[in-house]
Design a protein around this motif. Structure first.
Motif, PDB file in Angstrom:
ATOM      1  N   SER A   2       0.828  -1.201   0.000  1.00 24.89           N
ATOM      2  CA  SER A   2       0.000   0.000   0.000  1.00 24.89           C
ATOM      3  C   SER A   2       0.865   1.255   0.000  1.00 24.89           C
ATOM      4  O   SER A   2       2.022   1.228   0.403  1.00 24.89           O
ATOM      5  CB  SER A   2      -0.917   0.012   1.223  1.00 24.89           C
ATOM      6  OG  SER A   2      -0.166   0.280   2.389  1.00 24.89           O
ATOM      7  N   THR A   3       0.274   2.342  -0.466  1.00 26.87           N
ATOM      8  CA  THR A   3       0.975   3.622  -0.462  1.00 26.87           C
ATOM      9  C   THR A   3       1.382   3.988   0.953  1.00 26.87           C
ATOM     10  O   THR A   3       2.469   4.508   1.188  1.00 26.87           O
ATOM     11  CB  THR A   3       0.074   4.730  -1.054  1.00 26.87           C
ATOM     12  OG1 THR A   3      -0.267   4.352  -2.377  1.00 26.87           O
ATOM     13  CG2 THR A   3       0.782   6.063  -1.071  1.00 26.87           C
ATOM     14  N   ASN A   4       0.494   3.690   1.910  1.00 28.80           N
ATOM     15  CA  ASN A   4       0.790   4.017   3.303  1.00 28.80           C
ATOM     16  C   ASN A   4       2.004   3.238   3.803  1.00 28.80           C
ATOM     17  O   ASN A   4       2.841   3.779   4.519  1.00 28.80           O
ATOM     18  CB  ASN A   4      -0.440   3.735   4.177  1.00 28.80           C
ATOM     19  CG  ASN A   4      -0.348   4.438   5.499  1.00 28.80           C
ATOM     20  OD1 ASN A   4      -0.139   5.633   5.547  1.00 28.80           O
ATOM     21  ND2 ASN A   4      -0.468   3.687   6.567  1.00 28.80           N
ATOM     22  N   GLN A   5       2.105   1.962   3.424  1.00 27.30           N
ATOM     23  CA  GLN A   5       3.254   1.161   3.855  1.00 27.30           C
ATOM     24  C   GLN A   5       4.518   1.638   3.143  1.00 27.30           C
ATOM     25  O   GLN A   5       5.588   1.636   3.729  1.00 27.30           O
ATOM     26  CB  GLN A   5       3.006  -0.330   3.610  1.00 27.30           C
ATOM     27  CG  GLN A   5       3.926  -1.214   4.413  1.00 27.30           C
ATOM     28  CD  GLN A   5       3.886  -0.937   5.915  1.00 27.30           C
ATOM     29  OE1 GLN A   5       2.835  -0.884   6.525  1.00 27.30           O
ATOM     30  NE2 GLN A   5       5.031  -0.747   6.523  1.00 27.30           N
ATOM     31  N   ASN A   6       4.387   2.050   1.875  1.00 31.96           N
ATOM     32  CA  ASN A   6       5.534   2.633   1.175  1.00 31.96           C
ATOM     33  C   ASN A   6       6.025   3.874   1.899  1.00 31.96           C
ATOM     34  O   ASN A   6       7.226   4.050   2.083  1.00 31.96           O
ATOM     35  CB  ASN A   6       5.164   3.019  -0.266  1.00 31.96           C
ATOM     36  CG  ASN A   6       5.038   1.830  -1.184  1.00 31.96           C
ATOM     37  OD1 ASN A   6       5.450   0.728  -0.860  1.00 31.96           O
ATOM     38  ND2 ASN A   6       4.450   2.062  -2.328  1.00 31.96           N
ATOM     39  N   LEU A   7       5.088   4.725   2.304  1.00 35.98           N
ATOM     40  CA  LEU A   7       5.445   5.938   3.041  1.00 35.98           C
ATOM     41  C   LEU A   7       6.208   5.576   4.311  1.00 35.98           C
ATOM     42  O   LEU A   7       7.279   6.121   4.576  1.00 35.98           O
ATOM     43  CB  LEU A   7       4.186   6.741   3.389  1.00 35.98           C
ATOM     44  CG  LEU A   7       4.396   7.939   4.313  1.00 35.98           C
ATOM     45  CD1 LEU A   7       5.231   9.010   3.632  1.00 35.98           C
ATOM     46  CD2 LEU A   7       3.066   8.510   4.761  1.00 35.98           C
ATOM     47  N   ALA A   8       5.668   4.652   5.086  1.00 37.70           N
ATOM     48  CA  ALA A   8       6.308   4.242   6.338  1.00 37.70           C
ATOM     49  C   ALA A   8       7.715   3.712   6.079  1.00 37.70           C
ATOM     50  O   ALA A   8       8.677   4.116   6.750  1.00 37.70           O
ATOM     51  CB  ALA A   8       5.449   3.191   7.040  1.00 37.70           C
ATOM     52  N   ASN A   9       7.855   2.830   5.104  1.00 38.53           N
ATOM     53  CA  ASN A   9       9.168   2.252   4.788  1.00 38.53           C
ATOM     54  C   ASN A   9      10.140   3.303   4.288  1.00 38.53           C
ATOM     55  O   ASN A   9      11.321   3.290   4.658  1.00 38.53           O
ATOM     56  CB  ASN A   9       9.026   1.143   3.734  1.00 38.53           C
ATOM     57  CG  ASN A   9       8.318  -0.084   4.267  1.00 38.53           C
ATOM     58  OD1 ASN A   9       8.248  -0.315   5.460  1.00 38.53           O
ATOM     59  ND2 ASN A   9       7.775  -0.870   3.362  1.00 38.53           N
ATOM     60  N   ASN A  10       9.660   4.211   3.438  1.00 36.70           N
ATOM     61  CA  ASN A  10      10.538   5.241   2.882  1.00 36.70           C
ATOM     62  C   ASN A  10      11.025   6.209   3.946  1.00 36.70           C
ATOM     63  O   ASN A  10      12.198   6.584   3.948  1.00 36.70           O
ATOM     64  CB  ASN A  10       9.835   5.999   1.754  1.00 36.70           C
ATOM     65  CG  ASN A  10       9.695   5.163   0.504  1.00 36.70           C
ATOM     66  OD1 ASN A  10      10.397   4.179   0.309  1.00 36.70           O
ATOM     67  ND2 ASN A  10       8.755   5.537  -0.347  1.00 36.70           N
TER      68      ASN A  10
END
Length: 68
Positions: A2-10
């Motif tokens: 998800s975009t949200n998980q991408n944000l968290a990881n980034n």
């Protein structure tokens, strides 16, 4: 992913690459430490654009780099 998980990881990846603690990044970005922790953990499903801009600026990246 998800975009949200991408944000968290980034955020985590960029923060660690710069050798910053969550607390230090929160201070640099002028956001509450709790806000940053929730963004990085993926708990905050809908961070404000203002918060995203502040974190991106503190990490010297674009908002696009945070969410892609």
């Amino acid at each position: 992913m998800s975009t949200n998980q991408n944000l968290a990881n980034n955020i985590k990846k960029l923060r660690e690459a710069k050798g910053l603690s969550q607390e230090k990044l929160a201070r640099l970005a002028d956001v509450a430490n709790n806000t940053l922790i929730k963004m990085e953990s993926g708990e905050n499903q809908n961070p404000t654009l203002n918060s995203l801009k502040k974190v991106a600026k503190a990490l010297v990246v674009s908002v696009d780099d945070l969410i892609k």
